[in-house]
Design a protein around this motif. Structure first.
Motif, short mmCIF file in Angstrom:
data_model
loop_
_atom_site.label_atom_id
_atom_site.label_comp_id
_atom_site.label_asym_id
_atom_site.label_seq_id
_atom_site.Cartn_x
_atom_site.Cartn_y
_atom_site.Cartn_z
N ALA A 13 0.81 -11.88 -7.31
CA ALA A 13 0.87 -11.48 -8.71
C ALA A 13 0.18 -10.12 -8.85
O ALA A 13 -1.04 -10.02 -8.70
N ASN A 14 0.97 -9.08 -9.13
CA ASN A 14 0.38 -7.73 -9.10
C ASN A 14 -0.51 -7.44 -10.30
O ASN A 14 -1.17 -6.40 -10.34
N GLU A 15 -0.56 -8.32 -11.29
CA GLU A 15 -1.51 -8.12 -12.40
C GLU A 15 -2.95 -8.34 -11.95
O GLU A 15 -3.88 -7.80 -12.54
N VAL A 16 -3.13 -9.15 -10.89
CA VAL A 16 -4.48 -9.52 -10.48
C VAL A 16 -4.75 -9.24 -9.01
O VAL A 16 -5.78 -9.65 -8.48
N ASN A 17 -3.85 -8.52 -8.35
CA ASN A 17 -4.02 -8.36 -6.91
C ASN A 17 -3.33 -7.09 -6.43
O ASN A 17 -2.56 -6.46 -7.17
N ASP A 18 -3.58 -6.72 -5.18
CA ASP A 18 -2.93 -5.58 -4.55
C ASP A 18 -3.09 -5.71 -3.04
O ASP A 18 -3.68 -6.68 -2.55
N VAL A 19 -2.55 -4.74 -2.30
CA VAL A 19 -2.68 -4.70 -0.84
C VAL A 19 -3.11 -3.29 -0.46
O VAL A 19 -2.42 -2.32 -0.80
N LEU A 20 -4.23 -3.17 0.21
CA LEU A 20 -4.69 -1.88 0.73
C LEU A 20 -4.66 -1.92 2.25
O LEU A 20 -5.19 -2.87 2.85
N GLU A 21 -4.03 -0.92 2.87
CA GLU A 21 -4.15 -0.76 4.31
C GLU A 21 -5.31 0.19 4.57
O GLU A 21 -5.37 1.28 3.98
N ILE A 79 -5.63 3.96 3.78
CA ILE A 79 -4.49 4.69 4.33
C ILE A 79 -3.30 4.61 3.36
O ILE A 79 -2.57 5.57 3.17
N ALA A 80 -3.12 3.43 2.77
CA ALA A 80 -2.00 3.22 1.85
C ALA A 80 -2.40 2.14 0.84
O ALA A 80 -3.20 1.26 1.14
N GLY A 95 3.64 -6.23 -5.91
CA GLY A 95 3.73 -7.68 -5.90
C GLY A 95 4.76 -8.21 -4.91
O GLY A 95 4.84 -9.41 -4.66
N HIS A 96 5.56 -7.28 -4.37
CA HIS A 96 6.58 -7.63 -3.36
C HIS A 96 6.65 -6.45 -2.39
O HIS A 96 7.61 -5.67 -2.41
N ASP A 97 5.63 -6.31 -1.57
CA ASP A 97 5.47 -5.13 -0.74
C ASP A 97 5.94 -5.39 0.68
O ASP A 97 5.46 -6.31 1.34
N LEU A 98 6.87 -4.55 1.13
CA LEU A 98 7.37 -4.64 2.50
C LEU A 98 6.73 -3.51 3.30
O LEU A 98 6.96 -2.33 3.02
N VAL A 99 5.92 -3.86 4.28
CA VAL A 99 5.17 -2.88 5.07
C VAL A 99 5.70 -2.90 6.50
O VAL A 99 5.58 -3.91 7.19
N LYS A 100 6.30 -1.78 6.93
CA LYS A 100 6.81 -1.69 8.30
C LYS A 100 5.68 -1.27 9.22
O LYS A 100 4.91 -0.37 8.91
N LEU A 101 5.56 -1.95 10.35
CA LEU A 101 4.55 -1.64 11.36
C LEU A 101 5.13 -0.55 12.26
O LEU A 101 6.00 -0.80 13.09
N THR A 102 4.65 0.68 12.08
CA THR A 102 5.29 1.84 12.70
C THR A 102 4.63 2.31 13.98
O THR A 102 5.19 3.17 14.68
N LYS A 103 3.44 1.81 14.31
CA LYS A 103 2.80 2.24 15.55
C LYS A 103 1.95 1.13 16.13
O LYS A 103 1.46 0.25 15.39
N VAL A 113 -4.29 -1.80 16.10
CA VAL A 113 -4.77 -2.76 15.12
C VAL A 113 -4.49 -2.23 13.72
O VAL A 113 -4.77 -1.08 13.41
N HIS A 114 -3.92 -3.08 12.87
CA HIS A 114 -3.65 -2.74 11.47
C HIS A 114 -4.48 -3.67 10.59
O HIS A 114 -4.56 -4.87 10.83
N TYR A 115 -5.08 -3.08 9.54
CA TYR A 115 -6.00 -3.82 8.68
C TYR A 115 -5.50 -3.79 7.23
O TYR A 115 -5.15 -2.72 6.71
N PHE A 116 -5.53 -4.96 6.56
CA PHE A 116 -5.12 -5.06 5.17
C PHE A 116 -6.15 -5.87 4.40
O PHE A 116 -6.63 -6.90 4.89
N ILE A 117 -6.48 -5.42 3.19
CA ILE A 117 -7.41 -6.15 2.33
C ILE A 117 -6.90 -6.09 0.89
O ILE A 117 -5.99 -5.32 0.57
N SER A 118 -7.53 -6.90 0.03
CA SER A 118 -7.35 -6.76 -1.42
C SER A 118 -8.53 -5.97 -1.96
O SER A 118 -9.66 -6.16 -1.53
N SER A 119 -8.26 -5.08 -2.93
CA SER A 119 -9.35 -4.30 -3.53
C SER A 119 -9.95 -5.01 -4.74
O SER A 119 -10.94 -4.54 -5.30
N GLU A 120 -9.37 -6.14 -5.15
CA GLU A 120 -9.90 -6.84 -6.32
C GLU A 120 -11.28 -7.43 -5.99
O GLU A 120 -11.50 -7.97 -4.91
N THR A 121 -12.18 -7.32 -6.94
CA THR A 121 -13.57 -7.74 -6.73
C THR A 121 -13.65 -9.18 -6.25
O THR A 121 -13.12 -10.09 -6.90
#
Length: 259
Positions: A173-181, A197-198, A203-211, A214-222
């Protein structure tokens, strides 16, 4: 009347000697003061002068590595004693000495690089090679991308083999969440969203693994990342592609092996 703070810009494609006459050494606040009134633009260059027998210049990827003088996973290391570093893209740049005590004593520099509006924008990079079409992984499977228990996404990724060309699908739900690389293990461990990085927010994010790596993803919501909403994946090089005739001979060898 308040004094007006003036800033100076390096001349186009200028060579800025870091620290001026002080060069690159351990001196408290020298590099903050040196950079404070300068503007740095894409195409400028920094010159680091120092004794290469006892010193180096280590470029690190994020604010936490810079803050904690962590040189364990550098973006680049320079050791000539007269290093010319060209600023090739906009964003934050972080430089430290790999000698922890010298870095802690002030031998570190962070700058923000922007495009100079008076210069033409550089030509776009040449088209990259087409990545193989890989697998699609919906992060969290039916649960999607949201807070569960602290090791949910660790367990989700643990048994999977990711390759260059694969895709991660984050649904939430993009009202309360996000994805940060983010760029490094320290940012991941401390849930630090300050230099991503990005950023993805649909709310429907397609992330291609290009290299690979190690790839890291987090939510920025408190509180979300601290509660376990973070994902680390190890990406291997792309799987080799085989032509139909290659696949036939591979099948034939397998068939003969089993019969």
């Amino acid at each position: 009347m308040n004094p007006v703070t003036q800033t100076t810009s390096l001349e186009p494609e200028a060579l800025g000697r870091v620290g001026d006459s002080d060069g690159w050494s351990a001196k408290d606040d020298t590099y903050y003061s040196w950079a404070d009134r300068k503007e740095f633009h894409v195409g400028d260059s920094l010159v680091f002068d120092y004794d290469g027998n006892f010193n180096d210049v280590t470029q690190v990827s994020g604010a936490l590595e810079y803050q904690f003088c962590d040189s364990s996973s550098p973006k680049a290391v320079y050791k000539t004693g007269h290093d010319v570093v060209t600023l090739t893209e906009p964003g934050f740049y972080y430089f430290i000495s790999s000698n922890h005590s010298q870095c802690s004593s002030g031998q570190r520099l962070d700058i923000l690089v922007t495009h100079d509006p008076s210069r033409p924008l550089p030509p776009p990079p040449p088209p990259t090679k087409i990545l193989p079409f890989g697998k699609m992984y919906k992060v969290g499977d039916s649960k999607g991308w949201k807070v569960y228990n602290s090791d949910f996404y660790y367990k989700w990724s643990e048994g999977k083999l990711f390759h260059v060309g694969d895709n991660l699908l984050f649904e939430y739900a993009n009202e309360v969440n996000d994805v940060l690389e983010i760029s490094g293990d320290l940012e991941f461990g401390f849930c630090d969203p300050t230099s991503p990085i990005a950023v993805h927010k649909t709310g429907h994010d397609l992330v291609k693994l290009t290299k690979p790596g190690v790839h890291y993803f987090i939510s920025s919501e408190t509180g979300h990342c601290d509660a376990g909403l973070k994902l680390r994946v190890m990406v291997a090089p792309a799987l080799p592609k085989f032509s139909p005739i290659d696949r036939f001979f591979r099948w034939l060898r397998t068939f003969r092996h089993h019969h």
